[in-house]
Design a protein around this motif. Structure first.
Motif, mmCIF file in Angstrom:
data_model
loop_
_atom_site.group_PDB
_atom_site.id
_atom_site.type_symbol
_atom_site.label_atom_id
_atom_site.label_comp_id
_atom_site.label_asym_id
_atom_site.label_seq_id
_atom_site.Cartn_x
_atom_site.Cartn_y
_atom_site.Cartn_z
ATOM 1 N N THR A 1 20.291 11.547 3.343
ATOM 2 C CA THR A 1 18.983 10.912 3.502
ATOM 3 C C THR A 1 18.941 9.612 2.713
ATOM 4 O O THR A 1 19.282 9.581 1.542
ATOM 5 C CB THR A 1 17.867 11.840 2.990
ATOM 6 N N ARG B 1 11.902 17.004 2.909
ATOM 7 C CA ARG B 1 11.674 15.564 2.863
ATOM 8 C C ARG B 1 11.064 15.114 1.532
ATOM 9 O O ARG B 1 10.315 14.157 1.475
ATOM 10 C CB ARG B 1 10.785 15.141 4.018
ATOM 11 N N THR B 2 11.394 15.796 0.450
ATOM 12 C CA THR B 2 10.870 15.395 -0.848
ATOM 13 C C THR B 2 11.919 14.614 -1.622
ATOM 14 O O THR B 2 13.115 14.801 -1.447
ATOM 15 C CB THR B 2 10.449 16.605 -1.696
ATOM 16 N N VAL B 3 11.429 13.737 -2.464
ATOM 17 C CA VAL B 3 12.280 12.938 -3.334
ATOM 18 C C VAL B 3 11.763 13.120 -4.762
ATOM 19 O O VAL B 3 10.575 12.980 -5.021
ATOM 20 C CB VAL B 3 12.193 11.439 -2.970
ATOM 21 N N ASP B 4 12.662 13.448 -5.669
ATOM 22 C CA ASP B 4 12.309 13.540 -7.080
ATOM 23 C C ASP B 4 13.073 12.456 -7.825
ATOM 24 O O ASP B 4 14.282 12.308 -7.643
ATOM 25 C CB ASP B 4 12.676 14.906 -7.660
ATOM 26 N N ILE C 1 17.556 14.057 -3.885
ATOM 27 C CA ILE C 1 17.133 14.021 -2.487
ATOM 28 C C ILE C 1 18.130 14.799 -1.658
ATOM 29 O O ILE C 1 19.279 14.992 -2.068
ATOM 30 C CB ILE C 1 16.996 12.561 -1.995
ATOM 31 N N GLY D 1 8.345 20.220 4.741
ATOM 32 C CA GLY D 1 7.875 19.349 3.657
ATOM 33 C C GLY D 1 8.840 19.318 2.490
ATOM 34 O O GLY D 1 9.067 18.283 1.874
ATOM 35 N N ALA D 2 9.432 20.464 2.183
ATOM 36 C CA ALA D 2 10.385 20.534 1.071
ATOM 37 C C ALA D 2 11.671 19.784 1.391
ATOM 38 O O ALA D 2 12.328 19.259 0.497
ATOM 39 C CB ALA D 2 10.695 21.981 0.734
ATOM 40 N N SER E 1 8.276 5.099 -8.418
ATOM 41 C CA SER E 1 8.223 6.101 -7.357
ATOM 42 C C SER E 1 9.390 5.905 -6.406
ATOM 43 O O SER E 1 9.974 4.828 -6.364
ATOM 44 C CB SER E 1 6.901 6.035 -6.589
ATOM 45 N N TRP F 1 10.656 7.065 -2.203
ATOM 46 C CA TRP F 1 10.174 7.567 -0.916
ATOM 47 C C TRP F 1 11.287 7.448 0.107
ATOM 48 O O TRP F 1 12.268 6.750 -0.085
ATOM 49 C CB TRP F 1 8.940 6.800 -0.482
ATOM 50 N N THR G 1 5.876 24.303 5.204
ATOM 51 C CA THR G 1 6.369 24.336 3.828
ATOM 52 C C THR G 1 7.835 23.937 3.765
ATOM 53 O O THR G 1 8.237 23.115 2.938
ATOM 54 C CB THR G 1 6.183 25.746 3.229
ATOM 55 N N CYS H 1 13.349 3.107 -3.848
ATOM 56 C CA CYS H 1 12.677 3.350 -5.128
ATOM 57 C C CYS H 1 12.095 2.049 -5.674
ATOM 58 O O CYS H 1 12.675 0.973 -5.495
ATOM 59 C CB CYS H 1 13.645 3.927 -6.160
#
Length: 134
Positions: free
Chosen positions: A80, A51-54, A76, A48-49, A130, A132, A45, A84
């Motif tokens: 990092t 390495r997230t991108v919003d 981000i 994973g959190a 998106s 990444w 958990t 996009c």
């Protein structure tokens, strides 16, 4: 009531009598497995959190028949790099322009960007599709 040697032997052979040391070992094994499973779930958990991108489209401006400016906020973890995809759409939500942009690592958690997307026809909207981690 006490068990005779024969009764004790039969109870051990057919599983009626479980010694306290076996029972304790079984419970310790169960607890160790539960702790390891919880630790693995917690680590997955957290990793994973990290390495997230919003990404959120904050606006767009149709510049002319072949250009749209798209404004977005990208969230981000600091340090990092991120890539996009921006797109422009027409009135029927067909894609008339597309652009992928890579951003170098930054010390900031939130990045406000404005990207120009070239189009093949007049666009009515622009958005960030998106993002990444490359």
């Amino acid at each position: 009531m006490t068990l005779t040697d024969v009764e004790r032997m039969l109870a051990d052979r057919y599983g009626r009598g479980v010694s306290s040391s076996r029972r304790r070992l079984w419970w310790i094994s169960v607890i160790v497995v539960a702790v390891l499973a919880t630790a693995a779930l917690g680590w997955s958990t957290v990793s994973g959190a990290l390495r997230t991108v919003d990404a959120e489209t904050t606006g767009y401006e149709v510049v002319d028949d072949h250009t749209v400016d798209v404004r977005a906020n990208i969230s981000i973890a600091p340090g990092t790099a991120v890539a996009c995809a921006f797109e422009a759409q027409d009135t029927e939500h067909g894609i008339v322009g597309w652009r992928v942009v890579e951003y170098a690592a930054s010390d900031s958690h939130l990045r406000a960007v404005v990207e120009t997307v070239p189009t093949v026809a007049e666009a009515t909207t622009g958005l960030v599709r998106s993002c990444w981690i490359p």
